[in-house]
Design an enzyme around this catalytic site. Structure first.
Site, mmCIF file in Angstrom:
data_model
loop_
_atom_site.group_PDB
_atom_site.id
_atom_site.type_symbol
_atom_site.label_atom_id
_atom_site.label_comp_id
_atom_site.label_asym_id
_atom_site.label_seq_id
_atom_site.Cartn_x
_atom_site.Cartn_y
_atom_site.Cartn_z
ATOM 1 N N CYS A 1 6.907 -0.129 6.931
ATOM 2 C CA CYS A 1 7.518 -1.427 7.247
ATOM 3 C C CYS A 1 9.030 -1.394 7.003
ATOM 4 O O CYS A 1 9.757 -0.793 7.779
ATOM 5 C CB CYS A 1 6.820 -2.544 6.480
ATOM 6 N N HIS B 1 0.939 -1.701 6.695
ATOM 7 C CA HIS B 1 0.937 -1.521 5.241
ATOM 8 C C HIS B 1 -0.368 -0.895 4.755
ATOM 9 O O HIS B 1 -1.234 -1.606 4.238
ATOM 10 C CB HIS B 1 1.131 -2.867 4.541
ATOM 11 N N GLU C 1 -0.806 0.558 2.163
ATOM 12 C CA GLU C 1 -0.865 0.374 0.706
ATOM 13 C C GLU C 1 -1.480 -0.964 0.312
ATOM 14 O O GLU C 1 -1.831 -1.156 -0.857
ATOM 15 C CB GLU C 1 0.542 0.521 0.099
#
Lengths: 298, 192
Positions: free
Chosen positions: B79, B175, B177
């Site tokens: 991002c 994302h 994560e």
């Protein structure tokens, strides 16, 4: 190896909370016009809060404080590339609907404005836009999360330049979370009752030791040292309201608070950015205040 | 086992640390040039690219990271991190800079503001279905010939790459994560 828009969805808890995650370690600055918004972005703010009067002016002027003029919010959206937040009155879901229609990135259901409903907060699950709400203790934080808030901030005492209330709220929330963490499963029912908080959320905090959403700090932060203090007390990012644009040198103060927020554990950096800043906002002793904003909401 | 740094100036640092830890990787936060010297690879997290760019300059990390990128340090940018490594940034600030280490053009907030943030299921080459979380995400609009495209997404305006790799530099518009799935991180770690 391609996916399509048809299988996509918006407004989920994960994307709402996700934006709060992206703001961690950053500074969200109150701004009242595009010029201030530009200064904030130039200084490294992660977002701006667009409002007509900063809390210290609301405190000075008195009267009913409401959502800002959409034109002002749109001018700020056109000026900066970072997220733009705006405030709605507690319980005023029509103001929140307007802010969502304006495509703001986050709504602060805020005690800084005059509450519109003395019984009910906004049903935040009903919105695609995410909400941040203030809290003075863990029970209040979990009630707001139960209503759909995706970020919690300490209330502090906005517009005072005095960090004492924010510290009290952060310490209270942390102490109450530690209590849950050490509680026996059979104690959680009574603890949920004492906190007046939803049992599933109480269980979650007991299991993880942290809030289900990011915990930020607001209310009275006005120096780089204040930012370092609240981050060391467990806040994950800071909102600065009157503290920047009511100081002697807003540009330098904005830069300094951003640096202190990132390097909060490195006192040498905080010392360097604190040097020669000029006066912070004058501020108030909270014991002498006529209106305590933190008491709004429940 | 390589030591992987997570750029820890601002953003969702903790989630990347958690993903890397769960892969058994030695993880370290990077806030200073000295901390950068101690890592073999770097993850640039999600966050606000303008804020991170500002803090990279004041922490004197901009020249240090640029030099390591020239030496071939593996980097994964998600991002905001993708924006920071891209060759060209569209709709950025007038003074927006980037490391220009990944030959793609990205448009900041190319999928829209927060109301347009979305989740979808992506197909990632050599991995399979991956849950894609896009938050005010950058859109990869142009990709050079020697950039590998590992996943694409069509958001109603044609296919755009969302996970790319050019040599040792990886860029991800979403994302990984923010989910418990560590397979995208594993691709990166296995290639270090």
């Amino acid at each position: 190896m391609s996916s399509s828009a048809e299988s996509s969805f918006t407004g989920s808890p994960l994307v709402k909370r996700g934006l709060a995650d992206m703001l961690r370690g950053g500074v969200i600055m109150d701004v009242v016009n595009p010029e201030q918004a530009k200064i904030a972005e130039d200084a490294g703010a992660v977002a701006v809060m667009a409002l007509e009067r900063v809390p210290s002016d609301i405190r000075r002027d008195g009267g009913v404080a409401r959502m800002s003029d959409p034109q002002m919010i749109q001018e700020i959206q056109a000026t900066v590339t970072i997220p733009v937040m705006a405030k709605a009155r507690i319980g005023h879901f029509a103001e929140a609907q307007i802010l969502q229609a304006l495509n703001v990135d986050y709504i602060d259901e805020s005690e800084v404005l005059t509450p519109a409903d003395e019984e009910h907060h906004i049903d935040k699950w009903a919105f695609t836009v995410p909400f941040v709400c203030g809290a003075t203790n863990l029970g209040e934080a979990l009630r707001r999360i139960g209503e759909g808030a995706c970020m919690i901030r300490s209330k502090g005492e906005a517009g005072t330049g005095n960090v004492v209330e924010a510290v009290r709220h952060l310490r209270t929330i942390n102490a109450q979370m530690r209590r849950l963490r050490s509680a026996d499963e059979s104690e959680l029912y009574a603890l949920a009752k004492d906190l007046q908080a939803p049992l599933p959320l109480v269980r979650e905090v007991a299991a993880t030791g942290q809030l289900p959403v990011p915990l930020f700090c607001a209310g009275g932060i006005s120096t780089p040292a204040d930012a370092s203090l609240v981050l060391q007390l467990g806040a994950e990012a800071v909102f600065v309201g009157s503290g920047i644009f009511k100081s002697d040198d807003p540009v330098r103060m904005a830069h300094a608070i951003v640096e202190a927020t990132t390097h909060f554990e490195d006192a040498a950096v905080v010392a360097k950015v604190s040097t020669g800043l000029g006066d912070a906002m004058k501020g108030f002793e909270t014991a002498t205040l006529e209106t305590r904003l933190a008491e709004r909401g429940w | 086992m390589p030591r992987v740094g997570v750029l820890a100036l601002q953003g969702d640092v903790r989630e990347h640390e958690r993903a890397l830890h769960s892969l058994g990787v030695d993880v370290a936060r990077v806030r200073t040039p000295a901390q950068l010297d101690a890592v073999d690879a770097l993850v640039m997290p999600g966050g606000e690219s303008t804020a991170i760019a500002h803090l990279l300059v004041s922490a004197q990390l901009r020249p240090a990271i640029a030099a390591r990128l020239d030496e071939g340090m593996p980097v994964l940018g998600t991002c905001a991190g993708l924006i920071l490594v891209s060759r060209e940034v569209l709709d950025g600030r007038v003074d927006q800079w980037s490391f220009e280490a990944l030959d793609v053009s990205v448009r900041r907030n190319g999928y829209g503001r927060q109301l347009a943030s979305f989740e979808t299921t992506l197909r990632v080459r050599d991995v399979g279905n991956v849950h894609g979380v896009f938050i005010r995400a950058p859109k990869i609009e142009k990709v050079a010939d020697d950039v590998e495209v590992l996943a694409k997404h069509d958001h109603g305006d044609g296919e755009h790459a969302v996970l790319v790799r050019q040599g040792r530099v990886w860029g991800c518009a979403f994302h990984p994560e923010l989910t418990d799935d560590t397979r995208v991180h594993r691709l990166f770690v296995d290639a270090i």
